[in-house]
Scaffold this motif. Sequence first.
Motif, PDB file in Angstrom:
ATOM      1  N   THR A  51       0.843  -1.203   0.000  1.00  0.00           N
ATOM      2  CA  THR A  51       0.000   0.000   0.000  1.00  0.00           C
ATOM      3  C   THR A  51       0.876   1.250   0.000  1.00  0.00           C
ATOM      4  O   THR A  51       0.594   2.221  -0.713  1.00  0.00           O
ATOM      5  CB  THR A  51      -0.934   0.005   1.233  1.00  0.00           C
ATOM      6  N   ILE A  52       1.943   1.211   0.800  1.00  0.00           N
ATOM      7  CA  ILE A  52       2.857   2.363   0.861  1.00  0.00           C
ATOM      8  C   ILE A  52       3.482   2.610  -0.520  1.00  0.00           C
ATOM      9  O   ILE A  52       3.546   3.751  -0.992  1.00  0.00           O
ATOM     10  CB  ILE A  52       3.948   2.137   1.933  1.00  0.00           C
ATOM     11  N   LYS A  53       3.913   1.519  -1.168  1.00  0.00           N
ATOM     12  CA  LYS A  53       4.519   1.647  -2.510  1.00  0.00           C
ATOM     13  C   LYS A  53       3.519   2.220  -3.510  1.00  0.00           C
ATOM     14  O   LYS A  53       3.869   3.061  -4.348  1.00  0.00           O
ATOM     15  CB  LYS A  53       5.012   0.278  -2.985  1.00  0.00           C
ATOM     16  N   LYS A  54       2.270   1.779  -3.392  1.00  0.00           N
ATOM     17  CA  LYS A  54       1.224   2.236  -4.316  1.00  0.00           C
ATOM     18  C   LYS A  54       0.952   3.730  -4.122  1.00  0.00           C
ATOM     19  O   LYS A  54       0.839   4.492  -5.092  1.00  0.00           O
ATOM     20  CB  LYS A  54      -0.055   1.423  -4.056  1.00  0.00           C
ATOM     21  N   ILE A  55       0.863   4.154  -2.854  1.00  0.00           N
ATOM     22  CA  ILE A  55       0.584   5.582  -2.569  1.00  0.00           C
ATOM     23  C   ILE A  55       1.755   6.457  -3.003  1.00  0.00           C
ATOM     24  O   ILE A  55       1.580   7.529  -3.576  1.00  0.00           O
ATOM     25  CB  ILE A  55       0.289   5.792  -1.061  1.00  0.00           C
ATOM     26  N   CYS A  56       2.968   5.982  -2.752  1.00  0.00           N
ATOM     27  CA  CYS A  56       4.151   6.806  -3.028  1.00  0.00           C
ATOM     28  C   CYS A  56       4.530   6.838  -4.507  1.00  0.00           C
ATOM     29  O   CYS A  56       5.171   7.784  -4.975  1.00  0.00           O
ATOM     30  CB  CYS A  56       5.331   6.318  -2.198  1.00  0.00           C
ATOM     31  N   GLY A  57       4.139   5.791  -5.218  1.00  0.00           N
ATOM     32  CA  GLY A  57       4.367   5.755  -6.661  1.00  0.00           C
ATOM     33  C   GLY A  57       5.800   6.059  -7.050  1.00  0.00           C
ATOM     34  O   GLY A  57       6.754   5.520  -6.483  1.00  0.00           O
ATOM     35  N   ASN A  58       5.954   6.980  -8.041  1.00  0.00           N
ATOM     36  CA  ASN A  58       7.305   7.244  -8.578  1.00  0.00           C
ATOM     37  C   ASN A  58       8.174   8.093  -7.638  1.00  0.00           C
ATOM     38  O   ASN A  58       9.329   8.354  -7.938  1.00  0.00           O
ATOM     39  CB  ASN A  58       7.225   7.894  -9.973  1.00  0.00           C
ATOM     40  N   LEU A  59       7.611   8.507  -6.476  1.00  0.00           N
ATOM     41  CA  LEU A  59       8.426   9.234  -5.494  1.00  0.00           C
ATOM     42  C   LEU A  59       9.549   8.335  -4.971  1.00  0.00           C
ATOM     43  O   LEU A  59      10.637   8.798  -4.658  1.00  0.00           O
ATOM     44  CB  LEU A  59       7.532   9.714  -4.331  1.00  0.00           C
ATOM     45  N   LEU A  60       9.277   7.025  -4.908  1.00  0.00           N
ATOM     46  CA  LEU A  60      10.291   6.054  -4.472  1.00  0.00           C
ATOM     47  C   LEU A  60      11.498   6.067  -5.409  1.00  0.00           C
ATOM     48  O   LEU A  60      12.641   6.086  -4.969  1.00  0.00           O
ATOM     49  CB  LEU A  60       9.698   4.638  -4.437  1.00  0.00           C
ATOM     50  N   GLN A  61      11.203   6.033  -6.712  1.00  0.00           N
ATOM     51  CA  GLN A  61      12.296   6.044  -7.700  1.00  0.00           C
ATOM     52  C   GLN A  61      13.043   7.380  -7.659  1.00  0.00           C
ATOM     53  O   GLN A  61      14.271   7.430  -7.702  1.00  0.00           O
ATOM     54  CB  GLN A  61      11.745   5.816  -9.125  1.00  0.00           C
ATOM     55  N   LYS A  62      12.241   8.449  -7.581  1.00  0.00           N
ATOM     56  CA  LYS A  62      12.816   9.792  -7.580  1.00  0.00           C
ATOM     57  C   LYS A  62      13.815   9.978  -6.428  1.00  0.00           C
ATOM     58  O   LYS A  62      14.882  10.547  -6.578  1.00  0.00           O
ATOM     59  CB  LYS A  62      11.681  10.822  -7.461  1.00  0.00           C
ATOM     60  N   LEU A  63      13.430   9.461  -5.238  1.00  0.00           N
ATOM     61  CA  LEU A  63      14.278   9.627  -4.050  1.00  0.00           C
ATOM     62  C   LEU A  63      15.240   8.460  -3.841  1.00  0.00           C
ATOM     63  O   LEU A  63      16.011   8.438  -2.893  1.00  0.00           O
ATOM     64  CB  LEU A  63      13.397   9.806  -2.800  1.00  0.00           C
ATOM     65  N   LYS A  64      15.151   7.458  -4.742  1.00  0.00           N
ATOM     66  CA  LYS A  64      16.011   6.255  -4.686  1.00  0.00           C
ATOM     67  C   LYS A  64      15.946   5.568  -3.319  1.00  0.00           C
ATOM     68  O   LYS A  64      16.964   5.285  -2.687  1.00  0.00           O
ATOM     69  CB  LYS A  64      17.469   6.629  -5.017  1.00  0.00           C
ATOM     70  N   ILE A  65      14.702   5.380  -2.836  1.00  0.00           N
ATOM     71  CA  ILE A  65      14.506   4.729  -1.529  1.00  0.00           C
ATOM     72  C   ILE A  65      14.092   3.277  -1.738  1.00  0.00           C
ATOM     73  O   ILE A  65      13.156   2.987  -2.494  1.00  0.00           O
ATOM     74  CB  ILE A  65      13.428   5.473  -0.696  1.00  0.00           C
ATOM     75  N   LYS A  66      14.804   2.369  -1.080  1.00  0.00           N
ATOM     76  CA  LYS A  66      14.435   0.955  -1.098  1.00  0.00           C
ATOM     77  C   LYS A  66      13.805   0.635   0.263  1.00  0.00           C
ATOM     78  O   LYS A  66      14.436   0.820   1.305  1.00  0.00           O
ATOM     79  CB  LYS A  66      15.674   0.083  -1.322  1.00  0.00           C
ATOM     80  N   ILE A  67      12.552   0.197   0.235  1.00  0.00           N
ATOM     81  CA  ILE A  67      11.851  -0.056   1.496  1.00  0.00           C
ATOM     82  C   ILE A  67      12.208  -1.436   2.028  1.00  0.00           C
ATOM     83  O   ILE A  67      12.053  -2.443   1.328  1.00  0.00           O
ATOM     84  CB  ILE A  67      10.315   0.080   1.319  1.00  0.00           C
ATOM     85  N   THR A  68      12.689  -1.457   3.289  1.00  0.00           N
ATOM     86  CA  THR A  68      13.088  -2.738   3.900  1.00  0.00           C
ATOM     87  C   THR A  68      12.181  -3.129   5.078  1.00  0.00           C
ATOM     88  O   THR A  68      12.218  -4.257   5.529  1.00  0.00           O
ATOM     89  CB  THR A  68      14.545  -2.662   4.405  1.00  0.00           C
ATOM     90  N   ILE A  69      11.383  -2.161   5.561  1.00  0.00           N
ATOM     91  CA  ILE A  69      10.477  -2.485   6.676  1.00  0.00           C
ATOM     92  C   ILE A  69       9.221  -3.173   6.119  1.00  0.00           C
ATOM     93  O   ILE A  69       8.858  -2.947   4.969  1.00  0.00           O
ATOM     94  CB  ILE A  69      10.090  -1.212   7.479  1.00  0.00           C
ATOM     95  N   PRO A  70       8.549  -4.028   6.932  1.00  0.00           N
ATOM     96  CA  PRO A  70       7.376  -4.752   6.410  1.00  0.00           C
ATOM     97  C   PRO A  70       6.125  -3.903   6.232  1.00  0.00           C
ATOM     98  O   PRO A  70       5.201  -4.284   5.528  1.00  0.00           O
ATOM     99  CB  PRO A  70       7.142  -5.847   7.463  1.00  0.00           C
ATOM    100  N   GLY A  71       6.071  -2.750   6.902  1.00  0.00           N
ATOM    101  CA  GLY A  71       4.893  -1.886   6.807  1.00  0.00           C
ATOM    102  C   GLY A  71       4.949  -0.836   7.896  1.00  0.00           C
ATOM    103  O   GLY A  71       5.996  -0.631   8.525  1.00  0.00           O
ATOM    104  N   LEU A  72       3.827  -0.171   8.118  1.00  0.00           N
ATOM    105  CA  LEU A  72       3.738   0.836   9.182  1.00  0.00           C
ATOM    106  C   LEU A  72       2.501   0.541  10.021  1.00  0.00           C
ATOM    107  O   LEU A  72       1.425   0.280   9.471  1.00  0.00           O
ATOM    108  CB  LEU A  72       3.617   2.250   8.593  1.00  0.00           C
ATOM    109  N   LEU A  73       2.645   0.576  11.349  1.00  0.00           N
ATOM    110  CA  LEU A  73       1.494   0.410  12.231  1.00  0.00           C
ATOM    111  C   LEU A  73       1.138   1.784  12.793  1.00  0.00           C
ATOM    112  O   LEU A  73       1.887   2.369  13.568  1.00  0.00           O
ATOM    113  CB  LEU A  73       1.809  -0.555  13.385  1.00  0.00           C
TER     114      LEU A  73
END
Length: 573
Positions: A51-73
């Motif tokens: 869900t986080i990846k879907k909301i953030c979309g291309n912002l992840l690529q733009k900021l070159k962030i690789k998500i390693t946590i399983p999610g957010l509570l």
Amino acid sequence: MTIRSPIIVTIGHIDHGKTTLLDKVRGTSVTKTEAGLITQHVGASYIPIDTIKKICGNLLQKLKIKITIPGLLFVDTPGHAAFVTLRKRGGAVSDLAILVVDINEGFKEQTDESLMILKEFKAPFVVAATKIDKIFGWYPSSNLCFLDSLAKQRDSVKDELNRKVYQIVSQLAERGFDSERLDRIEDFKKEIAIVPCSGITGEGVPDLLMVLVGLAQQFLKERLQVSEVAQGTILEVKDVRGFGITVDVILYNGSIKKGDYLVIGGKKPIATKIKALLRPRPLHELRVEKQFESVDEVFAASGIKISAQNLEGVIAGSPLVIAKTEKDIEDAKKLVQKEVEEIQFIKQVEGVILKADTLGSLEAMIKLLTEENIPIRKAEVGNIVKEDIIELQNIKDDLKKVIFAFNVKPLEDAKNLAKDLGIKILQNNIIYKLIEEYKEWCLKKKEREVQEKIEKVSRPCQLKILKGFVFRVSGPAVFGVEVQKGLLKPGVLMKRKDGKIIGRVKEVQSEGQSIKEAKPGEKVAVSMEEPTIGRQIKEGDTLVSVLSEDELKILREIWDILSPNEKELLKEF
């Protein structure tokens, strides 16, 4: 080593958009189910990484962030309640906080208290400057990143947004925090990120999630490592049809299995076997969810509903530990009780009593009162009872005969007894307001005490008997005087300059009316029973007041409010 999801608490002033913001992330509408659109209870929602990846979309690529946590509570709160409810030994359960501030209103009462609590618990946080869509002339673009949305605005709207952002920067600076708009931050360790966003349009929400993920992965790696001992905090206690009394729990360490033993701290620790683990669906709120999924095991960090027996006396904010076997129960009880006893205590000192609704609230109160050097005799969770009043009745210092009540009430018999014994009960649902009220009450009480002392005590004075103004020679003698120094009051004992005591001033009159005092330069008539004019005193004599040791002691206590010539006379005495 397994890394868990960070626990994130939203905190801030009521109605500044905390739940609306989370609704946008979840794609739900919890706000609409709340009374008056205000959060009534604490709740938890798990946001999976997809869900986080879907909301953030291309912002992840733009900021070159690789998500390693399983999610957010996420834990949503009424005001700042969850933050103090969700506590553990040595600090807060939450790993990060979002301080939600309406960009159009800036800091409000509960914002200040929220910030004070974040400071007390040394909790890292970001500021969500919400409701940017309410800025006059704002052109909304659904779910867009903040900078992309800002680029579409007119210059006058950009200026207005910046003015409002830097008002928050200024308000944070006044309170001891360096902050900056998220895209202008040079060092996230030194500056608080302010993320302009909207829970209605979703603008800035991708940026907010990215900041949270980035901070968690960059600075909280060690904290997010899961240990073997399963630990959690009670969020709420609820009666659920078909299950009876259940507890909503935030699990921040380890894992829980159906059939494990739930050990909860309190006045007496509770140990009970887990009958069912009920997990809300992803993106759904623990407190409003109706369709729970029964599971055999859950892992930290999770919001989970637990069904078990003997949960009636459990209090929100209580610590819990999971015992895997009956053998482990006693060790688990010692662990939770040690935590409870660090916060709930009775000491034989001259101090106030603290009562609160949860252990976390109690801990926050203890921290703040200790900083103010207010001694504490007793700290306890629960309503005010007769025993609390009796505990204070023999305290010598009236300023310590006080009970601080945060989110709790006095029982009727306790209320009546407090009134009879002169015990002050201060009630509020804002912690720092309780302290402000106490200081104000102390100040007024001291002022009243000083006033009472002033009214009772004679004051230093020097009089001259006026020539030609003897109205009666004796029984009583009535004659005119001029006050040369100090303050003349009825009842004062007078002597001549040679030390001969001549009697007390019975009454002071001005223009035929009795008055309570006469100041230097004033000419008044006085009456005295003891002397006879022409014998003990005569026209032109100077009379000086005679003060007892007790009176002199009181005058020393109120020295600051005495006039300069009263002080001069006292020094002569």
